[in-house]
Design a protein around this motif. Structure first.
Motif, PDB file in Angstrom:
ATOM      1  N   GLY A   1      -1.812  -0.612   3.874  1.00 43.92           N
ATOM      2  CA  GLY A   1      -0.668   0.298   3.925  1.00 43.92           C
ATOM      3  C   GLY A   1      -0.964   1.653   3.299  1.00 43.92           C
ATOM      4  N   PHE A   2      -1.814   1.650   2.289  1.00 37.22           N
ATOM      5  CA  PHE A   2      -2.181   2.907   1.623  1.00 37.22           C
ATOM      6  C   PHE A   2      -2.751   3.880   2.647  1.00 37.22           C
ATOM      7  CE2 PHE A   2      -4.734   5.834  -0.778  1.00 37.22           C
ATOM      8  CZ  PHE A   2      -4.085   5.971  -1.992  1.00 37.22           C
TER       9      PHE A   2
ATOM     10  N   ASP B   1      -1.520  17.144   1.970  1.00 39.89           N
ATOM     11  CA  ASP B   1      -2.291  16.149   2.713  1.00 39.89           C
ATOM     12  C   ASP B   1      -3.307  15.425   1.836  1.00 39.89           C
ATOM     13  OD1 ASP B   1      -0.951  16.554   4.979  1.00 39.89           O
ATOM     14  OD2 ASP B   1      -2.548  17.605   6.061  1.00 39.89           O
ATOM     15  N   ALA B   2      -3.250  14.094   1.890  1.00 39.52           N
ATOM     16  CA  ALA B   2      -4.059  13.273   0.990  1.00 39.52           C
ATOM     17  C   ALA B   2      -5.555  13.475   1.183  1.00 39.52           C
ATOM     18  CB  ALA B   2      -3.709  11.807   1.182  1.00 39.52           C
ATOM     19  N   SER B   3      -6.003  13.666   2.439  1.00 39.26           N
ATOM     20  CA  SER B   3      -7.444  13.776   2.635  1.00 39.26           C
ATOM     21  C   SER B   3      -7.967  15.087   2.042  1.00 39.26           C
ATOM     22  CB  SER B   3      -7.810  13.669   4.117  1.00 39.26           C
ATOM     23  OG  SER B   3      -7.027  14.524   4.877  1.00 39.26           O
TER      24      SER B   3
ATOM     25  N   LYS C   1       1.179  10.212   7.811  1.00 35.19           N
ATOM     26  CA  LYS C   1       1.682  11.453   7.257  1.00 35.19           C
ATOM     27  C   LYS C   1       0.923  12.636   7.816  1.00 35.19           C
ATOM     28  CE  LYS C   1       3.932  11.581   2.809  1.00 35.19           C
ATOM     29  NZ  LYS C   1       3.714  11.436   1.376  1.00 35.19           N
TER      30      LYS C   1
ATOM     31  N   LYS D   1       0.297   7.739  -4.979  1.00 34.98           N
ATOM     32  CA  LYS D   1       1.195   7.960  -3.847  1.00 34.98           C
ATOM     33  C   LYS D   1       2.440   8.762  -4.190  1.00 34.98           C
ATOM     34  CE  LYS D   1      -0.478   5.958  -0.092  1.00 34.98           C
ATOM     35  NZ  LYS D   1      -0.931   6.820   0.989  1.00 34.98           N
TER      36      LYS D   1
ATOM     37  N   GLU E   1      -0.241   4.843   5.569  1.00 35.10           N
ATOM     38  CA  GLU E   1       0.709   5.876   5.184  1.00 35.10           C
ATOM     39  C   GLU E   1       0.061   7.254   5.256  1.00 35.10           C
ATOM     40  OE1 GLU E   1       1.579   7.416   1.763  1.00 35.10           O
ATOM     41  OE2 GLU E   1       3.660   7.853   2.202  1.00 35.10           O
ATOM     42  N   THR E   2      -1.174   7.345   4.688  1.00 29.01           N
ATOM     43  CA  THR E   2      -1.885   8.617   4.724  1.00 29.01           C
ATOM     44  C   THR E   2      -2.092   9.074   6.158  1.00 29.01           C
ATOM     45  OG1 THR E   2      -3.035   7.917   2.748  1.00 29.01           O
ATOM     46  CG2 THR E   2      -3.957   9.784   3.918  1.00 29.01           C
TER      47      THR E   2
ATOM     48  N   ARG F   1       4.347  18.102   4.781  1.00 26.52           N
ATOM     49  CA  ARG F   1       5.369  17.467   5.609  1.00 26.52           C
ATOM     50  C   ARG F   1       6.589  18.367   5.757  1.00 26.52           C
ATOM     51  NH1 ARG F   1       4.967  14.007   9.243  1.00 26.52           N
ATOM     52  NH2 ARG F   1       7.150  13.463   9.008  1.00 26.52           N
TER      53      ARG F   1
ATOM     54  N   ASP G   1       6.023  15.653   0.745  1.00 27.71           N
ATOM     55  CA  ASP G   1       5.101  16.683   0.239  1.00 27.71           C
ATOM     56  C   ASP G   1       5.265  17.983   1.026  1.00 27.71           C
ATOM     57  OD1 ASP G   1       3.257  16.793   2.519  1.00 27.71           O
ATOM     58  OD2 ASP G   1       2.555  14.830   1.876  1.00 27.71           O
TER      59      ASP G   1
ATOM     60  N   GLY H   1       0.806  -1.211   0.000  1.00 28.24           N
ATOM     61  CA  GLY H   1       0.000   0.000   0.000  1.00 28.24           C
ATOM     62  C   GLY H   1       0.842   1.265   0.000  1.00 28.24           C
TER      63      GLY H   1
END
Lengths: 494, 285
Positions: free
Chosen positions: A199-200, B33-35, A207, B62, A203-204, B176, B173, A191
């Motif tokens: 894992g995807f 941030d991914a969200s 982070k 990713k 990781e999010t 971070r 990113d 992931g």
């Protein structure tokens, strides 16, 4: 003073690790790691399971990748095991297993994209190499008496299926299920490069510092691994294999032109690709290109990979010596042992990649968090095996207690086994060390990851091959040392 | 059990056949941030599918290179790239075009930021005193977090970053990068000005700990890039329709989520300066 060969070998390795320590970068670079550790600790204590509900899909896919990967790797590995004695099969298997799942995934991502095939192959291929090796070792252990008793003229096929295979079937099955547990860890880690497994989301969440979600995800993952024997019935395994593809949401359509392009174009060294004709100039330019990669990336990468590996190996050994009494009947009662078991299960179920990821976030990108992660994970695995082994030792009525029991009776008895397991994991530690580069430690994986980020797949391939060669070398050295010290080990340690 | 299995299989075929109604798929480089990205681009997907009258879906990736690979392999047909990733993607896919950029992307800026303990004061000229300190870029493939800062470091300090600094990292990113410099894990960092301003507005930045020490000269950055072969599946003039939809994005909430004032037309040649810079520091061949 005269030392026995195992002690001499141990001292040699400790000495080497101390020298490496001198060159290693083991600083804690964060100024205030404790604040973040506090937040992580709080998060771990307050898991937020609402996220997990949403992530049911990710869970299913983690399991599906693992099951299909093990099934395909098992079939392929078993076929290879039956012809393991033929020339080139053994080196071929050593080669495919020396490349880490994540590297395989990064390669397949280029041709197949984020399709389920990428994830399944990334697990199946290295696992086939491991299965082939271990299956062939197990098949060799089959009772020679039974085979000798066969009438002359029995065909190879009959003797294989009616004598050799039934004899070792149980052992094969046990080992295969142990690999399924490993595959779950591998699947989760995939992931991190974008496949839709646990894992995807881990990781999010990491982070973004959402530690309650991290905690929930990890707990679910531990439960998944701890209950594996309840939800996978060996009898129904092949039904699972048939059902597993249903978990995949993404398209399975593959554009083969992408695959051919990758192999026929992308991985061809850049100077050759750009040359009009393959003449002397093109070949010499390729030589220069290769030399630059070797001196600027491969060589520094090899050095730090080895430095980190040797330190982590010895640290693993030291931690193992602390860990194994925790689960041994000789040292703890039932209550203490259960606590020890829980601790070791948690530590060894966490893939070292994830462990390293956590510690790197907290302590900054030096070798220190990498050493701690690798030695905790591997120490817990070997500690568990040695601890179990101590329960089978003969008990003397007049056995000493406490430290005396540890130092003068138990340790000397298990030391050979301990070294055997440790040398066995040497290659595993090296593989992991290389991959930690993706997280920022300047090992070979760092350069591989950079090459992929720069879309220079030719460079990436040279570096991956370098990593593979390094692994094979260490494997050969480790086998020689084990043979010289006459250490034997069971394949379950893989 | 068996009935359930048959049912799921059937459902699976149904969803597969639905997916075959040619969904137009896009992605974006994972620069923060991914969200937040997910929230923003899911809204964009809804907007585009209304405007274009086709199914539109966003897939998160990713890494920057994964975005480029997905675009190259036709797993996505449209992408919100940075300057460098866009140049890379267009050089790999014949006929692909930059069609729209944000108003702010014409003159983008990188901020060099420092932890208070580094003792570097803000200045108009390049702060040479950062030599010898620890430094973090953003992602390895980022324009504002890698390409431009590395270019100015090499130009002003006459050496590669790993020779100039005592430690060089890649945070992954921009969010971070800010977090790492704020915590002191790195003394200096290079960050996209737009993400910095956004994080500042969101109250994620402690001004007593981290501050801007230098701003780079301006350069072109983010853009929407589309593949050249979309007309084959979605009909002639589809590129024009997508361009029109992107340029016509007026919903203030949607624009604020990028954050961009508006979208304006862009062309491949707008990004020549980025290509030249990439060649100059050896990150492009």
């Amino acid at each position: 003073m005269q030392f026995s060969p195992p002690v001499r070998a141990s001292l040699g390795f400790v000495g080497l690790a101390l020298i490496c320590l001198f060159f290693a970068d083991i600083e804690v670079t964060t100024i205030d790691p404790w604040r973040e550790m506090g937040r992580l600790g709080l998060g771990i204590l307050t898991p937020d399971f609402s996220a997990v509900e949403r992530l049911g899909d990710a869970l299913l896919q983690t399991v599906a990748f693992a099951i299909l990967g093990v099934a395909a790797g098992g079939i392929l590995g078993f076929s290879l095991a039956t012809i393991y004695h033929l020339p080139l099969v053994r080196p071929f298997c050593a080669f495919i297993r020396s490349i880490h799942e994540i590297f395989w995934a990064l390669i397949f991502l280029q041709g197949f994209g984020l399709t389920p095939l990428t994830g399944v192959l990334a697990i199946a291929i290295p696992y086939a190499g491991i299965f082939a090796k271990v299956y062939s070792e197990i098949l060799e252990e089959a009772d020679a008496g039974a085979i000798a008793a066969l009438p002359a003229g029995t065909s190879h096929l009959s003797s294989f299926f009616y004598v050799r295979l039934p004899d070792v079937r149980a052992h094969l099955k046990t080992y295969s299920f142990y690999r399924l547990e490993c595959a779950l860890r591998s699947s989760a880690v995939l992931g991190f490069v974008g496949l839709p497994t646990l894992g995807f989301h881990l990781e999010t969440a990491f982070k973004q510092g959402q530690y309650s979600e991290v905690s929930a995800l990890l707990i679910v993952f531990y439960i998944l691994i701890a209950t594996i024997r309840f939800w996978v019935r060996p009898k129904y395994f092949w039904l699972y294999v048939i059902a597993a593809p249903l978990a995949f949401k993404t398209s399975v359509a593959i554009d083969w032109s992408n695959v051919t392009r990758f192999f026929a174009h992308d991985i061809v060294p850049m100077p050759l690709r750009r040359a009009e004709t393959i003449d002397f100039a093109a070949i010499s330019a390729t030589g220069d290109w290769l030399w630059r990669i070797m001196t600027e990336q491969a060589f520094p990468g090899i050095i730090s990979t080895l430095v980190l590996t040797q330190i982590a190996l010895v640290a693993t050994g030291v931690l193992t010596l602390f860990f194994f009494p925790l689960v041994s009947q000789r040292f703890f009662g039932i209550f203490g042992r259960n606590l020890g078991h829980v601790f070791l299960v948690v530590v060894r179920s966490t893939p070292e990649y994830i462990l390293a990821y956590i510690l790197l976030q907290l302590w900054g990108p030096s070798m220190f968090p990498a050493v701690v992660a690798l030695s905790l994970h591997n120490g817990a695995i070997i500690g568990h095996l040695i601890g179990r082994h101590t329960d089978e030792l003969p008990q003397r009525a007049d056995a000493p207690h406490g430290l005396n029991l540890y130092a003068f009776e138990v340790l000397p008895r298990v030391y050979g086994q301990f070294l055997a397991f440790l040398f066995y994991r040497w290659e595993v530690i090296l593989r992991e060390t290389a991959i930690l580069g993706i997280l920022g430690v300047a090992t070979l994986g760092f350069y591989v990851d950079s090459a992929f980020e720069d879309i220079r797949f030719d460079v990436a391939l040279v570096l991956i091959l370098t990593t593979a060669m390094l692994n094979i070398c260490v494997d050969i050295i480790s086998r020689n040392i084990r043979a010289r010290l006459r250490l034997t080990t069971t394949p379950d340690a893989g | 059990m068996l009935r359930k299995l048959i049912f799921t299989t059937a459902m699976c075929f149904v969803s597969l056949s639905l997916a075959h109604a040619e969904t137009f798929v896009f992605t974006a480089i994972p620069d923060e941030d991914a969200s937040r990205l997910r929230e923003r681009f899911d809204k964009v997907a809804v907007y585009l599918s209304k405007q274009l009258a086709v199914d539109v879906r966003y897939v998160p990736v990713k890494s920057y290179s994964a975005a480029v690979s997905a675009f190259r392999n036709n797993q996505v047909q449209l992408a919100w790239f940075g300057g460098l990733s866009g140049v890379r993607a267009r050089s790999l896919v014949e006929g692909s075009q930059a069609i729209a950029q944000g108003w702010e992307d014409q003159s983008f800026v990188t901020y060099f930021i420092a932890h208070v303990s580094a003792g570097v004061k803000a200045s108009k000229s390049f702060p040479k005193s950062i030599a010898g300190k620890t430094f973090t870029f953003g992602s390895k493939g980022s324009t504002s977090g890698r390409l431009m800062p590395e270019f100015y470091i090499r130009e002003n300090l006459k050496a590669a970053p790993n020779k100039v600094f005592s430690r060089v990292g890649f945070s992954g990113d921009h969010s971070r990068t800010i977090a790492l410099v704020q915590s002191g894990a790195y003394q200096i960092g290079a960050v996209n000005f737009s993400v910095w301003d956004n994080e500042m507005k969101a109250g994620h930045i402690d001004k007593a700990k981290v501050s801007i020490i230098w701003k780079t000269p301006t350069y072109p950055d983010y853009q929407w890039t589309i593949r050249g072969d979309v007309a084959k599946k979605w009909g002639a003039g589809f590129t024009g329709k997508v361009t029109k939809a992107l340029l016509g994005m007026k919903d203030p909430d949607l624009l604020a989520s990028f954050p961009r004032k508006s979208f304006i037309p862009a062309s491949n040649s707008d990004y020549d300066p980025i290509r030249r810079t990439g060649l100059a520091i050896g990150i492009l061949d």
